[in-house]
Design an enzyme around this catalytic site. Structure first.
Site, PDB file in Angstrom:
ATOM      1  N   ASP A 244       0.860  -1.181   0.000  1.00 58.62           N
ATOM      2  CA  ASP A 244       0.000   0.000   0.000  1.00 58.62           C
ATOM      3  C   ASP A 244       0.899   1.235   0.000  1.00 58.62           C
ATOM      4  O   ASP A 244       1.978   1.229   0.590  1.00 58.62           O
ATOM      5  CB  ASP A 244      -0.898  -0.031   1.239  1.00 58.62           C
ATOM      6  CG  ASP A 244      -1.957   1.050   1.233  1.00 58.62           C
ATOM      7  OD1 ASP A 244      -1.930   1.892   0.323  1.00 58.62           O
ATOM      8  OD2 ASP A 244      -2.795   1.062   2.141  1.00 58.62           O
ATOM      9  N   SER A 245       0.454   2.295  -0.634  1.00 58.84           N
ATOM     10  CA  SER A 245       1.292   3.489  -0.791  1.00 58.84           C
ATOM     11  C   SER A 245       1.471   4.282   0.496  1.00 58.84           C
ATOM     12  O   SER A 245       2.308   5.183   0.549  1.00 58.84           O
ATOM     13  CB  SER A 245       0.681   4.414  -1.849  1.00 58.84           C
ATOM     14  OG  SER A 245      -0.522   4.985  -1.362  1.00 58.84           O
TER      15      SER A 245
ATOM     16  N   ASP B 244      -8.269  -6.977   1.042  1.00 62.30           N
ATOM     17  CA  ASP B 244      -7.416  -7.021   2.232  1.00 62.30           C
ATOM     18  C   ASP B 244      -8.157  -6.345   3.363  1.00 62.30           C
ATOM     19  O   ASP B 244      -9.021  -5.492   3.130  1.00 62.30           O
ATOM     20  CB  ASP B 244      -6.090  -6.285   1.980  1.00 62.30           C
ATOM     21  CG  ASP B 244      -6.245  -4.774   2.111  1.00 62.30           C
ATOM     22  OD1 ASP B 244      -5.833  -4.229   3.160  1.00 62.30           O
ATOM     23  OD2 ASP B 244      -6.811  -4.134   1.203  1.00 62.30           O
TER      24      ASP B 244
END
Length: 376
Positions: free
Chosen positions: A92-93, A271
């Protein structure tokens, strides 16, 4: 990265597919255990592979950037070699984590200035350096940097935020295309659809995201407090636009019922921290419904945690024993509950895939949503 659809449900938009990465294949629909800081809490990598049968896990850019830092991950040769997980990883960023630091961050066109939750040190995330950080972490799938809007969110704010997210997306793609992978395997960049709960913004964002023609696409900014029906409505709007021949990832979702309903809308990847977070507090997800293992009714129940699951943990430990461990705050209790919940989530998506291929998904889903939403 390659994605192929192998079968589809005739009565919904559910599909069974296969994602190929340099670290292995992923059968979809899939649930991805969250390993925020490079590990899934209370679970060994061997248990992830052998007991839970996870096919891909998550790491988080924000947390890994702050601790342990990029130098040691680079020295190890990427996150897989650092943490010992040999399968695919998605990173994830950090956009959601930065969003959650509302009191200590400032969003500008350049990026996001924020303070570390660890020591208060100041940092800046930009679309460019977030790509660089994810190159260093080495996820097989990496995410574009975006702004996750809160719920509720006024339309003008959502409009301005979306425009900036799209400008950031171009900068992310430019940086990704201009920089090589740091290790001996390839990486895929997924853009993220935003737009709060406004259908026109969601549709516009889906069209913009699709125009970048990346290997897969994500849907963000949902499951942040809006009603479930609103989440499904926005997901459906977006899935009508995003390319059918590319995987769709609904970020941060969710309950077993959320996952089943979203599979029916055309989502392939999920997720959520819920299975492990709830496990540590004694909430178990089972094929027959939800159990609060702390309740006294389980004190003398010597039956397996879940007789329908084939994993070692779910079959070998009784409800009474797990209740004893959780009540006693024994670490083993958190481990058993976490492994069980993740095993259930992976069983659920695997069973959904089997039902899609077998042509019976729609009726099975309707019955299963009622079952997994009930409390025992």
């Amino acid at each position: 990265m390659e994605f192929n659809i192998l079968d589809a449900d005739a009565q919904s938009n559910a599909r069974a597919g296969l994602i190929k990465t340099d670290h292995g294949e992923i059968e979809t629909p899939i649930f991805m255990p969250v390993g925020t800081a490079g590990s899934v809490k209370a679970v060994h990598q061997r248990e992830l592979k052998d007991d839970i049968e996870a096919q891909i896990i998550l790491g988080n850019t924000y947390h890994l950037y702050l601790r342990p830092g990029l130098d040691i991950i680079r020295a190890a040769g990427g996150l897989q070699r650092f943490n010992g997980w040999q399968g695919p990883i998605l990173t994830d960023s950090g956009g959601y984590q930065v969003y959650s630091l509302s009191d200590t961050r400032k969003i500008t066109e350049e990026g996001v200035h924020f303070k570390s939750h660890i020591d208060g040190s100041k940092h800046l995330f930009t679309p460019e350096n977030v790509i660089d950080i994810q190159r260093a972490i080495g996820g097989d799938i990496i995410m574009a940097f975006d702004e996750c809007t809160p719920y509720p969110c006024e339309y003008p704010y959502a409009r301005n935020s979306l425009d900036m997210t799209h400008r950031w997306l171009k900068r992310c793609c430019d940086r990704f295309d201009q920089t090589p992978a740091l290790y001996e395997y390839s990486q895929a960049l997924f853009p993220i659809v935003q737009g709060s709960t406004y259908a026109d913004l969601r549709k516009e964002s889906a069209e913009v995201v699709a125009s970048f023609e990346r290997p897969g696409n994500a849907i963000g900014g949902l499951a942040v407090g809006e009603p479930a029906e609103m989440m499904y409505k926005m997901t459906d709007e977006v899935c009508q636009i995003l390319p059918k021949n590319k995987p769709r990832y609904l970020m941060g979702v969710g309950t077993p019922a959320n996952i089943l309903e979203s599979i029916a809308l055309g989502i392939d990847m999920f997720d959520c921290v819920m299975p492990t977070r709830n496990a540590r507090n004694g909430m178990l997800f089972t094929s027959e419904g939800i159990i609060n293992i702390k309740n006294k009714k389980w004190q003398d129940d010597l039956s397996p945690i879940d007789e329908n699951l084939g994993g070692y943990v779910s079959q070998s430990y009784s409800k009474a024993y797990l209740r004893h461990l959780i009540i006693s705050k024994e670490i083993l209790g958190a481990q058993i509950a976490s492994i069980h919940n993740l095993s259930f989530y992976l069983w659920l998506v695997k069973e959904a895939r089997r039902q899609i291929i077998g042509g019976s998904f729609a009726s099975w889903k309707t019955a299963m949503v009622k079952k997994v939403s009930g409390r025992l």
